[in-house]
Design a protein around this motif. Sequence first.
Motif, PDB file in Angstrom:
ATOM      1  N   VAL A 189       0.882  -1.210  -0.016  1.00 46.26           N
ATOM      2  CA  VAL A 189      -0.141   0.134  -0.156  1.00 46.26           C
ATOM      3  C   VAL A 189       0.952   1.151  -0.061  1.00 46.26           C
ATOM      4  N   THR A 190       0.547   2.216  -0.791  1.00 46.72           N
ATOM      5  CA  THR A 190       1.265   3.503  -1.150  1.00 46.72           C
ATOM      6  C   THR A 190       0.196   4.544  -0.974  1.00 46.72           C
ATOM      7  N   TRP A 191       0.422   5.668   0.170  1.00 47.96           N
ATOM      8  CA  TRP A 191      -0.453   6.901   0.130  1.00 47.96           C
ATOM      9  C   TRP A 191       0.260   7.826  -0.821  1.00 47.96           C
ATOM     10  N   TYR A 192      -0.565   8.640  -1.455  1.00 44.17           N
ATOM     11  CA  TYR A 192      -0.014   9.799  -2.262  1.00 44.17           C
ATOM     12  C   TYR A 192      -0.696  10.845  -1.877  1.00 44.17           C
ATOM     13  N   ASN A 193      -0.071  11.922  -1.937  1.00 45.86           N
ATOM     14  CA  ASN A 193      -0.469  13.317  -1.722  1.00 45.86           C
ATOM     15  C   ASN A 193      -0.549  14.215  -3.099  1.00 45.86           C
ATOM     16  N   LEU A 194      -1.668  14.657  -3.650  1.00 47.59           N
ATOM     17  CA  LEU A 194      -1.632  15.325  -4.606  1.00 47.59           C
ATOM     18  C   LEU A 194      -2.004  16.616  -4.405  1.00 47.59           C
ATOM     19  N   ARG A 195      -1.031  17.658  -4.532  1.00 46.94           N
ATOM     20  CA  ARG A 195      -1.540  19.008  -4.361  1.00 46.94           C
ATOM     21  C   ARG A 195      -0.896  19.970  -5.480  1.00 46.94           C
ATOM     22  N   ALA A 196      -1.577  21.432  -5.111  1.00 47.63           N
ATOM     23  CA  ALA A 196      -1.206  22.100  -6.367  1.00 47.63           C
ATOM     24  C   ALA A 196       0.074  22.592  -6.206  1.00 47.63           C
ATOM     25  N   LYS A 197       0.934  22.534  -7.434  1.00 46.96           N
ATOM     26  CA  LYS A 197       2.364  23.131  -7.406  1.00 46.96           C
ATOM     27  C   LYS A 197       2.292  24.542  -8.143  1.00 46.96           C
ATOM     28  N   ASP A 198       3.067  25.232  -7.499  1.00 48.16           N
ATOM     29  CA  ASP A 198       2.971  26.661  -8.039  1.00 48.16           C
ATOM     30  C   ASP A 198       3.746  26.781  -9.141  1.00 48.16           C
TER      31      ASP A 198
END
Length: 1044
Positions: free
Chosen positions: A858-867
Amino acid sequence: MPTPPPHLAPPLLLLLCLGLASAQRHVAVQEGPLYRTEGSHVTLWCKVSGYQGPAEQNFQWSIYLPSAPEREVQIVSTADPSFPYAIYTQRVHSREIYVERVQGDAVLLHIKELQDRDAGEYECHTPNTDERYFGSYSAKMNLVVIPDSLRVTAVPQTLHKVERDSLELKCEVSKSTAQHSHVSIAWYRQRGGEAPVEVISLSRDFVLRAGGSYAQRQATGDVRLDKVGETTSKLTIYNLHPSDQGEFYCEAAEWIQDPDKSWYAMTRKRSQGTIVNVQATDKEFSVRLETEKRTYIVGEPVEFRCILEAQNVPDRYFSISWAFNSSLIASLGPNAVPVLNNEFAQREALGQLKVAKESDNVFVLKIYRLRLEDSGKYNCRVTEREKTVTGDFIDKESKRPKNIPITVLPLKAGFAVTAISRTPGVTYNESFDLQCIIKPHYPSWVPVSVTWRFQPAGSTEFHDLVTFTRDGGVQWGDRYMGFRTRTAIEKAESSNNVRLSISRASDTEAGKYQCVAELWRKNYNSSWTRLADRTSNLLEIRVLRPVTKLQVSKSKRSITLVENRPIPLNCSVKSQTSPDSHFAVLWYVHKPSDADGKLILKTTHSSAFEYGTYAEEEGLRGRLQFERSASGGLFSLTVQRAEVRDSGSYYCHVEEWLLSPNHAWYKLAEEVSGRTEVTVKQPDNRLQVNQTHRNITVLENQWVTLECQVSSRTSPSSQLSVEWYVWRPGHPEKEAVARLSRQSTLRYGDPAVLGDLRGRIHMESPSLGLYLLSIQNATVRDSGVYDCRVEEWLLDPSDRWYKRAEDLSGLTTLTVKQPDPTLQVDTATANLTVQEKESFPLDCSILSRSSPESHFAVTWYNLRAKDAGGRAEEEEEEEREAVLSVGPDAIFSPETGRWEGRLRFQRLSAVLFRLTVLQAGGADSGNYSCRVEEWLADPNGVWYRLAEEESGMVAVHVQDAGSTLQSVICSNDALFYFVFFYPFPIFGILIITILLVRFKSRNSSKNSEGKNGVPLLWIKEPHLNYSPTCLEPPVLSIHPGTID
């Protein structure tokens, strides 16, 4: 003691005279077969020679009846009175059957009245008196009993004739004997108790001869015997005399020739008589003088007969006187006492002369040895005398016939001797005669000695064989004693010719013969003088072996059979030279690779076995069986438990052996049979393996069983070996997996090829013909095309196993698959708002998995806005960052960067994973997801990734500490449900209660109803709106109903 019949006595006595004891015992019986008529008296002679012990030997007679040719029936014995079997006891005790001892070593078996049941094979046996058994102790001959078919008939009558009349009498003689036989006929006259007088006879050799009293009348034609029909003869007597008075009858005898060439009268019968009375015309009488011939040789006898013909001679008186050249020789008065003169009285005293009265009407003068001075005229005078009262005799009429002159010639010394034979070439066991003819023919009284001399084939010297001496004796030479047992010598009655008869000829009797004759004269002082001698020509006798009649079947045969079966071989003798032939049989086999046939087995003529080189080399001794049929003409050889290498061309080589008269075996002929082509093949291949093609698909780690079904086999006793093969994808050739030998030994294939498969396969045969290959914990590498090869092994006759056949099964395609991925992760999206410094969970829920044994990464990913710097806000990019990875082996990735120390992992269940982020900060806001990888271990324990799937997004918003009421409510679950959820059901229950109260009140009072009976208010279900992001409080709105 009875004497043997006249026709048997001379041959038997001659045989006894010729017998000589040899080195071994030999029993001889009368040669057969003998044909004798029923009711006749039969004698069979038996003699033993070469024996030891007492001079008086015992004899036992037995018979083998045609109904039971193998069973001995005892008849009579000279030693044991209890010897006869019951069927012969009475006849032996009553002496109907008895044994007459002729000498101590020779006997005659008498059967007085032969019966039909007496036919059979007679055996004469002499009990052993020797120190050891050596030679023959018994001999056999056949006696055939035939019906007595001789019939002699004449019409009985009484005839009255007058002197000088003629007499005719007929006699019918018939027979129906199947064998070749001759008949003799004789007429007799008998008066009162006198002996019968022969009138005339026709012998078996068709020689006509008159009796002594009728010889002169037969010569003048007064007595005749004529054949007037097929079976009828007629006696005619012209000019009957008073002396012809009496009873006339005919007698016939049937003769058959025995194997020893002698003739035997099987039966003799007479007819009924005819009484003939002859009346004399007057008292006259007549006289005639008779003699045999007119010319004689010195030493010969002469007889003069003076015959008186008158009526009632016994009642009258006559005197006779004999004269020579008118000189009185002798006289006889009525008292028949002769009175001779001086000279002739001397000769009568020396026995050289005789004067006698033969009968009432016949008077005889006989000179036994004529001299030269006896030549002259002879006569007789008959005077009738009358007896007076005083007893004196008075001469009355006297008569004399004509003189008879005779001439006495001196004995000539010049003669010739010739040896002849009708059979200069004879075959083994045949007889031949040698005649020594002396010319001129001297009378039998002339002293002549004849010696037969013999020069054996291959020799140059002559030796005396046998001599017929001058005094009539037989003297054998000492060089060829063996001739005595098979040779007879006989001197003719009317001459000095000597016949030498040799029976059962052999090589010993082959050679040159000649005879030597010597002429002798006996002097008055009884001394002998040899006058002359002559030697005959050489007579060569060739004794040939019999012409062979051997024929062996030439028919060809072909035999095809399966190994382990017997090979029947026959050798048939279609014809043979003699019933006594013995055969030596040699069996051969010819192989295509050999130039000549090889000897298998030889059986000699004496039934001894000799194995050939082929039987020894090929080990056939224990597999050969030889048989001979009871009839003796069919020989069989059986090769048991045939092998393929026994194939070939078989034939037999037959040698015919015969026993020579000298009791030595010799090979007469040989012949080869037709060939028997023998093909021994292995059993037909009936091996069949199921050819059905199959496809099997299984999942990894399962068990799979492959079948190899033998549907038929060549033999129930065969043994099978089974070998499994596999074609793997990407491999050019098939590879051996495992082999189950015929001894049930399991052997695996190449370990380098099989790998771990060797430890996972299992072979078994749960039932006959069914073989299973089981693969445990199948892997993908086990996939391929499998088949089995079945070998059938048979046991050959030499107890060696060989492979008879093999067959391949149908192909079984095995596909081993990994499990189908059924991994499913919760993909639902969610919004999560948290306060700074608080924790927030990130759940990763697996809704389904492919296997209970699955492990997950299991791998958790964080997807966030990139400036993006200088770009416009609407062109912002998202940045994906791995928060934490947990491998299938529960190994965590390192916490890096801002996450370090703030992550907590929990596995709430096998399918629920939770990651809690501690000390949330504003930078933690964003979309989170988890990626799940499903891992499975193959049967070898090697893990592989089966599937992967990503969850839905969870939007996380981290608020600062001074948040609004809205954020507070949304961040607290209990508060959120209290504000936005619980009021709705409460309001709903309240509205329903109001409506029910109104409904009841309207029914009880009309005034409580509307004008039209319609409720004044319709309340709809409250509608709850809430923000999916929980950023807005839910809006509860109640919409009013419509009043109709």
